[in-house]
Design a protein around this motif. Sequence first.
Motif, PDB file in Angstrom:
ATOM      1  N   ASN A  37       4.929   2.814  -1.996  1.00 47.68           N
ATOM      2  CA  ASN A  37       4.298   3.545  -3.096  1.00 47.68           C
ATOM      3  C   ASN A  37       5.316   4.186  -4.039  1.00 47.68           C
ATOM      4  OD1 ASN A  37       5.319   5.748  -1.806  1.00 47.68           O
ATOM      5  ND2 ASN A  37       3.379   6.812  -1.579  1.00 47.68           N
ATOM      6  N   ASP A  42       0.849  -1.197   0.000  1.00 45.40           N
ATOM      7  CA  ASP A  42       0.000   0.000   0.000  1.00 45.40           C
ATOM      8  C   ASP A  42       0.886   1.249   0.000  1.00 45.40           C
ATOM      9  OD1 ASP A  42      -1.912  -1.951   0.192  1.00 45.40           O
ATOM     10  OD2 ASP A  42      -2.613  -1.431   2.190  1.00 45.40           O
ATOM     11  N   VAL A  43       0.568   2.207   0.846  1.00 47.16           N
ATOM     12  CA  VAL A  43       1.297   3.488   0.782  1.00 47.16           C
ATOM     13  C   VAL A  43       2.756   3.342   1.236  1.00 47.16           C
ATOM     14  CG1 VAL A  43       0.651   4.376   3.066  1.00 47.16           C
ATOM     15  CG2 VAL A  43       0.991   5.974   1.180  1.00 47.16           C
ATOM     16  N   GLU A  61       5.367   7.889  -6.024  1.00 47.54           N
ATOM     17  CA  GLU A  61       4.572   9.109  -6.109  1.00 47.54           C
ATOM     18  C   GLU A  61       5.307  10.223  -6.810  1.00 47.54           C
ATOM     19  OE1 GLU A  61       3.483   9.538  -1.933  1.00 47.54           O
ATOM     20  OE2 GLU A  61       5.377  10.540  -1.511  1.00 47.54           O
ATOM     21  N   GLN A  73      -0.074   9.113  -7.083  1.00 51.02           N
ATOM     22  CA  GLN A  73       0.533   8.062  -6.287  1.00 51.02           C
ATOM     23  C   GLN A  73       0.128   6.692  -6.839  1.00 51.02           C
ATOM     24  OE1 GLN A  73      -1.151   7.205  -2.256  1.00 51.02           O
ATOM     25  NE2 GLN A  73       0.825   7.999  -1.602  1.00 51.02           N
ATOM     26  N   GLN A 129       0.105   2.575  -5.930  1.00 49.48           N
ATOM     27  CA  GLN A 129       0.230   1.619  -4.817  1.00 49.48           C
ATOM     28  C   GLN A 129       0.014   0.209  -5.329  1.00 49.48           C
ATOM     29  OE1 GLN A 129      -2.246   2.212  -1.414  1.00 49.48           O
ATOM     30  NE2 GLN A 129      -2.033   4.424  -1.440  1.00 49.48           N
TER      31      GLN A 129
END
Length: 402
Positions: free
Chosen positions: A142, A138-139, A144, A180, A182
């Motif tokens: 990531n 997930d983040v 971005e 972003q 993910q």
Amino acid sequence: MAEKIKMTNPIVEMDGDEMTRVIWKMIKDILILPFVNLKTEYYDLGLENRNTTGDQVTVDSANAAKKFGVAVKCATITPNAQRMDEYNLKEMWKSPNGTIRAILDGTVFRAPIIVNGINPLVPTWTKPITIARHAYGDVYKNTEMLVDEGARAELLVTNKNGNVTKQLIHEFKGTAGIVQGQHNTQKSIESFARSCFNFSVDTKQDLWFATKDTISKKYDHRFKDIFAQIYETEYKGKFGALGIEYFYTLIDDAVARVMRSAGGYIWACKNYDGDVMSDMVATAFGSLGMMTSVLVSPEGVYEFEAAHGTVTRHYYKYLNGEKTSTNSVATIFAWTGALKKRAELDGLPELSDFAEKLEQATIFTIENGVMTGDLYAISTLADKKKVGTEEFIKEIGKNLNI
Ligand code: NAP
Ligand code: MG
């Protein structure tokens, strides 16, 4: 004195740093070794030895945990720039917990130890809430970018045959912005789900899981579907037999329900939710010194530890010869957790009873008004006394009438 309790297989013992290393030895000397013929496979994860071995000792200890199935870990320093100088390190070694987790592919479950007199900030919480955080993706993994006005952002995936799928994310008309990317993997989500279902069965507690699947109809929905499918095919029978429940809801509904619940369940969280909620729940339950943590792999390897760090500030006082009052409860419960698991796997009821007694003696000591400074500051008991690090452990020893 009665004969010492015998063990069959060893527990993997991962020693650590600073104040917790001091506590570690006291717990063994005062509370365990007089009663148990302790069998451990010892690994020194203290920063000096990690540096000497090029961090090989951390890898070896994780592999030993895989082999023997049960480990207990002391808190360890994760080096930063300041530690490089302090310990004259060859490299800025990675977090041992991160290395061990990567090898065991586990999920971390954090639960508070509840005692009378230390009241949770949420008055309805009479039983522990255990948080399971999915520690992958997930983040936290990531990609971005800052994008300029007029940019067009697209999501592009090339499959293994070279076929491309493209979707528009956003056209930045009249304003700059941010994007972003993910990901997560089927394999990691499945491991997470199995660890959670196994731990629920193990501790005979309901499992709650929540995502934002109504908004994230593919990404979060995939988490929901994977959990549902594994539950239906592998765990429904076991849950039914134990009279426990798997409960799925939306994350905002879960938060509202948690606040008015009595506790007594495991709350499985996606990575970000777990990061945020575990700090909130830990704070609401009182002291970091009362928070336990266990890493459970999908194959059923258990590694027990305290959730707090090496309590550096207290260690410097200790080195100066000043009196400290560091809470050893979470580290004691890491040991009792490991002893109980070992006892369960090897069929040693005496060892399990001993671990249970040690937990009760620890709780009794605090409820009887003898506690460390962190608890003294928040305890509602009328009759309470603050004691030092070693005095507290010795007091538990006295209450451990065998
Ligand atoms: P910490 O060791 O958890 O301590 C932070 C503060 O919380 C302490 O200064 C103390 O507050 C209080 N505290 C924590 N545990 C306590 C206990 N058992 N009894 C009484 N008070 C307690 O976190 P940190 O100072 O941020 O980190 C120190 C080192 O630990 C770092 O090198 C970090 O890398 C490492 N760490 C390791 C782990 C792990 O191995 N699992 C986890 C976290 C951090 P007061 O000073 O106000 O009394
Ligand atoms: Mg956090």
